[in-house]
Design a protein around this motif. Structure first.
Motif, mmCIF file in Angstrom:
data_model
loop_
_atom_site.group_PDB
_atom_site.id
_atom_site.type_symbol
_atom_site.label_atom_id
_atom_site.label_comp_id
_atom_site.label_asym_id
_atom_site.label_seq_id
_atom_site.Cartn_x
_atom_site.Cartn_y
_atom_site.Cartn_z
ATOM 1 N N UNK A 1 37.279 41.793 42.603
ATOM 2 C CA UNK A 1 37.422 40.794 41.535
ATOM 3 C C UNK A 1 37.901 41.444 40.254
ATOM 4 N N UNK A 2 37.372 42.610 39.940
ATOM 5 C CA UNK A 2 37.778 43.316 38.722
ATOM 6 C C UNK A 2 39.255 43.698 38.786
ATOM 7 N N UNK A 3 39.697 44.030 39.977
ATOM 8 C CA UNK A 3 41.110 44.371 40.144
ATOM 9 C C UNK A 3 41.992 43.163 39.878
ATOM 10 N N UNK A 4 41.519 41.988 40.262
ATOM 11 C CA UNK A 4 42.279 40.764 40.009
ATOM 12 C C UNK A 4 42.244 40.390 38.528
ATOM 13 N N UNK A 5 41.111 40.618 37.883
ATOM 14 C CA UNK A 5 40.991 40.242 36.471
ATOM 15 C C UNK A 5 41.914 41.075 35.599
ATOM 16 N N UNK A 6 42.011 42.382 35.877
ATOM 17 C CA UNK A 6 42.807 43.269 35.038
ATOM 18 C C UNK A 6 44.173 43.592 35.642
ATOM 19 N N UNK A 7 44.580 42.874 36.665
ATOM 20 C CA UNK A 7 45.907 43.063 37.235
ATOM 21 C C UNK A 7 46.995 42.522 36.316
ATOM 22 N N UNK A 8 48.234 42.767 36.709
ATOM 23 C CA UNK A 8 49.368 42.321 35.880
ATOM 24 C C UNK A 8 49.372 40.816 35.706
ATOM 25 N N UNK A 9 48.926 40.074 36.703
ATOM 26 C CA UNK A 9 48.862 38.614 36.624
ATOM 27 C C UNK A 9 47.414 38.134 36.558
ATOM 28 N N UNK B 1 42.551 57.212 43.682
ATOM 29 C CA UNK B 1 42.211 57.742 42.373
ATOM 30 C C UNK B 1 43.304 57.549 41.357
ATOM 31 N N UNK B 2 44.326 56.789 41.706
ATOM 32 C CA UNK B 2 45.454 56.551 40.821
ATOM 33 C C UNK B 2 45.190 55.440 39.821
ATOM 34 N N UNK B 3 46.177 55.194 38.964
ATOM 35 C CA UNK B 3 47.473 55.874 38.906
ATOM 36 C C UNK B 3 47.384 57.248 38.227
ATOM 37 N N UNK B 4 48.122 58.179 38.782
ATOM 38 C CA UNK B 4 48.197 59.550 38.258
ATOM 39 C C UNK B 4 46.816 60.182 38.119
ATOM 40 N N UNK B 5 45.959 59.918 39.108
ATOM 41 C CA UNK B 5 44.604 60.475 39.143
ATOM 42 C C UNK B 5 43.769 60.095 37.923
ATOM 43 N N UNK B 6 44.109 58.988 37.265
ATOM 44 C CA UNK B 6 43.366 58.580 36.071
ATOM 45 C C UNK B 6 42.011 57.978 36.402
ATOM 46 N N UNK B 7 41.796 57.567 37.641
ATOM 47 C CA UNK B 7 40.497 57.044 38.075
ATOM 48 C C UNK B 7 39.905 57.899 39.191
ATOM 49 N N UNK C 1 46.758 46.514 33.437
ATOM 50 C CA UNK C 1 45.715 47.385 32.910
ATOM 51 C C UNK C 1 45.263 48.418 33.940
ATOM 52 N N UNK C 2 45.232 48.036 35.192
ATOM 53 C CA UNK C 2 44.793 48.960 36.233
ATOM 54 C C UNK C 2 45.912 49.893 36.669
ATOM 55 N N UNK C 3 47.151 49.441 36.589
ATOM 56 C CA UNK C 3 48.288 50.272 37.007
ATOM 57 C C UNK C 3 48.785 51.197 35.905
ATOM 58 N N UNK C 4 48.222 51.106 34.713
ATOM 59 C CA UNK C 4 48.609 51.956 33.595
ATOM 60 C C UNK C 4 47.609 53.106 33.479
ATOM 61 N N UNK C 5 48.061 54.362 33.568
ATOM 62 C CA UNK C 5 47.120 55.503 33.504
ATOM 63 C C UNK C 5 46.320 55.559 32.206
ATOM 64 N N UNK D 1 39.374 49.870 43.261
ATOM 65 C CA UNK D 1 40.391 49.581 42.246
ATOM 66 C C UNK D 1 41.649 50.413 42.464
ATOM 67 N N UNK D 2 41.487 51.670 42.873
ATOM 68 C CA UNK D 2 42.651 52.545 43.062
ATOM 69 C C UNK D 2 43.142 52.577 44.497
ATOM 70 N N UNK D 3 42.515 51.814 45.381
ATOM 71 C CA UNK D 3 42.905 51.855 46.779
ATOM 72 C C UNK D 3 42.552 53.164 47.461
ATOM 73 N N UNK D 4 41.551 53.860 46.939
ATOM 74 C CA UNK D 4 41.117 55.125 47.531
ATOM 75 C C UNK D 4 41.912 56.333 47.094
#
Length: 308
Positions: A137-145, A252-258, A162-166, A247-250
């Motif tokens: 759910x959090x991934x959907x809330x902070x996704x691009x859409x 740790x991305x993007x760019x290991x930020x998570x 928000x999630x795809x931005x390091x 959130x990172x799909x396992x």
């Protein structure tokens, strides 16, 4: 003869069991727990300690390599990144979470109507915050859409992924951890209910302000509860895994930020099948948590007030 002597005489006459028999009964009831500790917990812990000094890939027999796994940590750049991410997450989310929990506890302590309902509502995120469903759910809330960007569009602001931005991905996980303030809030609320009202009444007579009462009465008398919540939440934050994994799909991305420490440990052990190195990482995490806990207990002598 005194009443106590008479009771002791009657107890002996009726064959009352001595203290040693009571201890044996207690140990008998505790035996299942000790068996579980030895077979389920202590055994795997000792095995992992041994594997930390080996080269083990889950298929071949482990080969003893001494301190090689621990020496590898000094040159492991992804491990260093995982430590940076984890420390930022702990130092940012835990104080904010405890502040939010204390603020809500102070608000609920005023005796508003429907207190039981509000307690349940605010506690619910703590039950669900570490679940896969909430992470999705959090991934959907902070996704691009997601909902955040949809709300920003209403005021003419074009959001980002928000999630795809390091630069913001870790911040969304910090917000998620802060949102799960229910458990420490309930503990804070219980602690506030134990503070004697007479202290506040005396402060009112002296003309103390609300801030002065909070700083001079509430915080000192609540400091043991703050310390308790601090220790628990620091340990819990270091062990966070599900949020970053989902959130990172396992990755740790993007760019290991998570890339949380636990997520990197999981990757080494179950993706790369480097179980020896993963076991060494697990023991390093144990030492880190133990060190932070020891520092908290040492610092508690200087700011935690016990009224006895």
């Amino acid at each position: 003869m005194s009443a106590l002597g008479e009771l002791q005489r009657l107890g002996k006459a009726k064959g009352a069991p001595p203290r040693k028999r009571d201890n044996k009964a207690a140990f008998l009831f505790l035996l299942p727990w000790f068996a579980g500790l030895a077979l389920i917990t202590a055994g795997p812990v000792l095995v992992s300690l041994f594997l930390g000094f080996t080269d083990y890939n889950l298929i071949q027999d482990p080969k003893f390599t001494g301190l090689h796994n621990f020496q590898r940590m000094l040159h492991d750049e992804r491990l260093h990144q995982a430590l940076r991410v984890t420390f930022i997450y702990v130092f940012a989310s835990v104080p904010l979470q405890l502040a939010a929990a204390l603020g809500l506890a102070l608000l609920l302590d005023r005796g508003m109507r429907g207190l039981a309902f509000y307690r349940s509502v605010f506690y619910l995120p703590s039950l669900l915050g570490s679940s896969v469903a909430i992470a999705v759910l959090w991934r959907q809330i902070f996704g691009a859409e997601g909902l955040v960007n949809q709300a920003l569009e209403l005021v003419g602001v074009h959001g980002r992924g928000w999630i795809s931005d390091p630069s913001t991905a870790l911040g969304t996980l910090v917000v998620l951890n802060v949102w799960t303030f229910g458990a420490p809030m309930i503990i804070f609320l219980a602690g506030l209910r134990q503070i004697p009202v007479m202290y506040y009444e005396a402060a009112d007579v002296d003309g103390a302000s609300t801030w002065t009462k909070f700083r001079k009465i509430t915080l000192p008398l609540l400091s043991p509860i703050i310390f308790f919540n601090l220790v628990l939440q620091v340990i819990h934050a270091f062990q966070s895994f599900t949020q970053a994994f989902v959130v990172s799909g396992g990755s740790g991305g993007p760019s290991d930020s998570t890339l949380f420490y636990t997520l990197y440990l999981y990757q080494r052990g179950f993706s790369n099948f480097d179980m020896g190195y993963a076991s060494a990482l697990a023991w390093l995490l144990l030492l880190i948590i133990a060190a932070f806990t020891a520092v908290n207990f040492w610092a508690a002598k200087h700011w935690v007030f016990y009224d006895d």
